[in-house]
Design a protein around this motif. Sequence first.
Motif, PDB file in Angstrom:
ATOM      1  N   GLY A 166      39.499  26.294  52.424  1.00 18.12           N
ATOM      2  CA  GLY A 166      38.169  26.341  52.991  1.00 18.12           C
ATOM      3  C   GLY A 166      37.334  25.095  52.771  1.00 18.12           C
ATOM      4  N   GLN A 167      37.873  24.119  52.030  1.00 18.11           N
ATOM      5  CA  GLN A 167      37.096  22.916  51.733  1.00 18.11           C
ATOM      6  C   GLN A 167      36.902  22.056  52.985  1.00 18.11           C
ATOM      7  N   LYS A 168      35.680  21.627  53.208  1.00 20.69           N
ATOM      8  CA  LYS A 168      35.360  20.765  54.340  1.00 20.69           C
ATOM      9  C   LYS A 168      35.931  19.376  54.081  1.00 20.69           C
ATOM     10  N   LEU A 169      36.558  18.803  55.108  1.00 21.29           N
ATOM     11  CA  LEU A 169      37.187  17.493  54.979  1.00 21.29           C
ATOM     12  C   LEU A 169      36.440  16.487  55.839  1.00 21.29           C
ATOM     13  N   GLY A 170      35.409  15.909  55.275  1.00 21.93           N
ATOM     14  CA  GLY A 170      34.653  14.891  55.990  1.00 21.93           C
ATOM     15  C   GLY A 170      35.445  13.601  56.094  1.00 21.93           C
ATOM     16  N   LEU A 171      35.496  13.033  57.283  1.00 18.07           N
ATOM     17  CA  LEU A 171      36.326  11.853  57.502  1.00 18.07           C
ATOM     18  C   LEU A 171      35.851  10.648  56.699  1.00 18.07           C
ATOM     19  N   ASP A 172      34.553  10.474  56.556  1.00 13.74           N
ATOM     20  CA  ASP A 172      34.053   9.336  55.785  1.00 13.74           C
ATOM     21  C   ASP A 172      34.462   9.444  54.319  1.00 13.74           C
ATOM     22  N   THR A 204      38.819  21.489  58.104  1.00 16.52           N
ATOM     23  CA  THR A 204      38.727  22.138  56.796  1.00 16.52           C
ATOM     24  C   THR A 204      40.142  22.496  56.345  1.00 16.52           C
ATOM     25  N   VAL A 205      40.311  22.623  55.045  1.00 16.45           N
ATOM     26  CA  VAL A 205      41.580  23.135  54.530  1.00 16.45           C
ATOM     27  C   VAL A 205      41.716  24.587  54.982  1.00 16.45           C
ATOM     28  N   ALA A 206      42.889  24.967  55.433  1.00 18.67           N
ATOM     29  CA  ALA A 206      43.104  26.331  55.932  1.00 18.67           C
ATOM     30  C   ALA A 206      42.709  27.352  54.869  1.00 18.67           C
ATOM     31  N   LEU A 219      42.752  35.258  44.795  1.00 21.78           N
ATOM     32  CA  LEU A 219      42.304  34.786  46.108  1.00 21.78           C
ATOM     33  C   LEU A 219      40.845  35.115  46.380  1.00 21.78           C
ATOM     34  N   LEU A 220      40.246  35.956  45.570  1.00 23.84           N
ATOM     35  CA  LEU A 220      38.890  36.429  45.846  1.00 23.84           C
ATOM     36  C   LEU A 220      37.841  35.320  45.919  1.00 23.84           C
ATOM     37  N   PRO A 221      37.916  34.270  45.074  1.00 21.97           N
ATOM     38  CA  PRO A 221      36.905  33.218  45.189  1.00 21.97           C
ATOM     39  C   PRO A 221      36.915  32.504  46.543  1.00 21.97           C
ATOM     40  N   PHE A 222      38.012  32.655  47.302  1.00 22.93           N
ATOM     41  CA  PHE A 222      38.133  31.982  48.588  1.00 22.93           C
ATOM     42  C   PHE A 222      38.069  32.958  49.757  1.00 22.93           C
ATOM     43  N   ALA A 223      37.742  34.218  49.466  1.00 20.70           N
ATOM     44  CA  ALA A 223      37.795  35.258  50.493  1.00 20.70           C
ATOM     45  C   ALA A 223      36.836  34.990  51.637  1.00 20.70           C
ATOM     46  N   GLY A 224      35.722  34.311  51.357  1.00 25.89           N
ATOM     47  CA  GLY A 224      34.760  34.007  52.421  1.00 25.89           C
ATOM     48  C   GLY A 224      35.112  32.802  53.234  1.00 25.89           C
TER      49      GLY A 224
END
Length: 244
Positions: free
Chosen positions: A28-34, A69-71, A219-224
């Motif tokens: 779920g982590q956002k991957l900003g190109l910069d 974003t990371v899957a 997995l719960l911390p990433f459930a959202g």
Amino acid sequence: MTDAEDSSGEGVYRRLRADVVLARLAPGQKLGLDALRQVYGTSIGTLREALNRLASEGLIAAEGQRGFTVAPVSEKDFREIADLRLLLECHALVPAFAAGDLEWEGRVVGAHHKLAVLERRLLAGEPADAALWKRYDREFHHALIETCGSAALLETCTAAYDRYLRYQMVAVLFRGTVAAEQHAALLDCALRRDAASACRVLEAHVAGCVDHVVRTGALLPFAGGRPAARPLEAAPPARLRARA
């Protein structure tokens, strides 16, 4: 690997892929190109190419104008990936065991030896690098099927294993004696060329892992679909903890 090779298209793809599979980049982590450009030392165009390749493998989510974003991870997805891994590897075990020769036996025994040594250290309560543990685990499971006679099947097995591996790295949890005993049983099946029994052991091995990860709530911390905000930078190696 030199800096030039590391910043090439293939080099950046491999580094990004490893960081996703080993959960250095969180689900779920956002991957900003910069930000990625600074971390991986390459161009925006090279990054886009690598990210699109990873998106085709199901490791990255491309969100149109919103970027990458990371899957995310979920119990449902983990179970589906586990089922796919079992289907592929059990199919590969039959021809691999039939074709395996003495040289193959040596590779399987050697791969298991490295894994077993690390497992014994973990069972003794010693800390270990999670990436090294899973590298040895990956090498052992690959050695079991490497003589299956189909490069396409091996490639597909590897892709499925890596998606499964990402869930294990998110959980960062060693199941203890049961996992070590199952690996030893798989080795015994290989030496006896008993593919049917190996498939049964593998089914119990994978099902036990999935159930344990789900039961512990890893997995719960990433459930959202979004992890807690953190800077995009090289992460320290995850440390394993043995099951209590």
